[in-house]
Scaffold this motif. Structure first.
Motif, short mmCIF file in Angstrom:
data_model
loop_
_atom_site.label_atom_id
_atom_site.label_comp_id
_atom_site.label_asym_id
_atom_site.label_seq_id
_atom_site.Cartn_x
_atom_site.Cartn_y
_atom_site.Cartn_z
N ILE A 186 20.17 -60.40 55.13
CA ILE A 186 19.29 -60.24 53.97
C ILE A 186 18.60 -61.56 53.71
O ILE A 186 19.21 -62.59 53.70
CB ILE A 186 20.09 -59.80 52.74
N LEU A 245 31.42 -50.90 59.05
CA LEU A 245 30.16 -50.83 59.77
C LEU A 245 30.36 -50.66 61.28
O LEU A 245 29.41 -50.69 62.05
CB LEU A 245 29.32 -52.08 59.49
N PHE A 259 18.55 -63.16 64.43
CA PHE A 259 18.12 -62.45 63.22
C PHE A 259 16.72 -62.91 62.83
O PHE A 259 15.89 -62.11 62.41
CB PHE A 259 19.08 -62.70 62.06
N LEU A 273 24.74 -62.25 54.61
CA LEU A 273 25.03 -61.53 55.84
C LEU A 273 26.12 -60.51 55.52
O LEU A 273 27.19 -60.88 55.04
CB LEU A 273 25.50 -62.48 56.94
N ASN A 275 27.87 -53.24 63.27
CA ASN A 275 26.61 -53.52 62.59
C ASN A 275 26.71 -54.73 61.69
O ASN A 275 27.76 -54.98 61.08
CB ASN A 275 26.20 -52.31 61.75
N ALA A 276 25.64 -55.46 61.61
CA ALA A 276 25.53 -56.59 60.69
C ALA A 276 24.13 -56.54 60.10
O ALA A 276 23.16 -56.23 60.80
CB ALA A 276 25.74 -57.91 61.41
N THR A 277 24.02 -56.81 58.81
CA THR A 277 22.74 -56.80 58.13
C THR A 277 22.47 -58.17 57.56
O THR A 277 23.28 -58.70 56.81
CB THR A 277 22.72 -55.74 57.00
N SER A 286 28.65 -57.68 56.90
CA SER A 286 29.34 -57.15 58.07
C SER A 286 30.79 -56.91 57.68
O SER A 286 31.44 -57.78 57.10
CB SER A 286 29.26 -58.14 59.22
#
Length: 53
Positions: A53, A37, A7, A31, A49-51, A33
């Motif tokens: 921040i 997603l 990341f 994080l 998907n994982a985001t 997830s």
């Protein structure tokens, strides 16, 4: 995000590409997830998907 990138590497690359700024240190705030997603492509590949921040 490229396969094999962290990341942090992805964030540094995107920041540089979009702004020209070089960042030395990043802080993970959250994080995201979850099962919503998940996506399955018509040809069978699946992604989760994982985001960061």
């Amino acid at each position: 995000m490229e396969i094999g990138n962290s990341f942090e590497e992805a964030a540094q690359k995107e920041l540089y590409e979009e702004t020209g700024l070089i960042v030395q240190e990043l802080k993970l705030v959250r994080l995201a997830s979850r099962k919503e997603l998940y996506y399955k492509f018509p040809y069978g590949d699946e992604i989760y998907n994982a985001t960061a921040i």
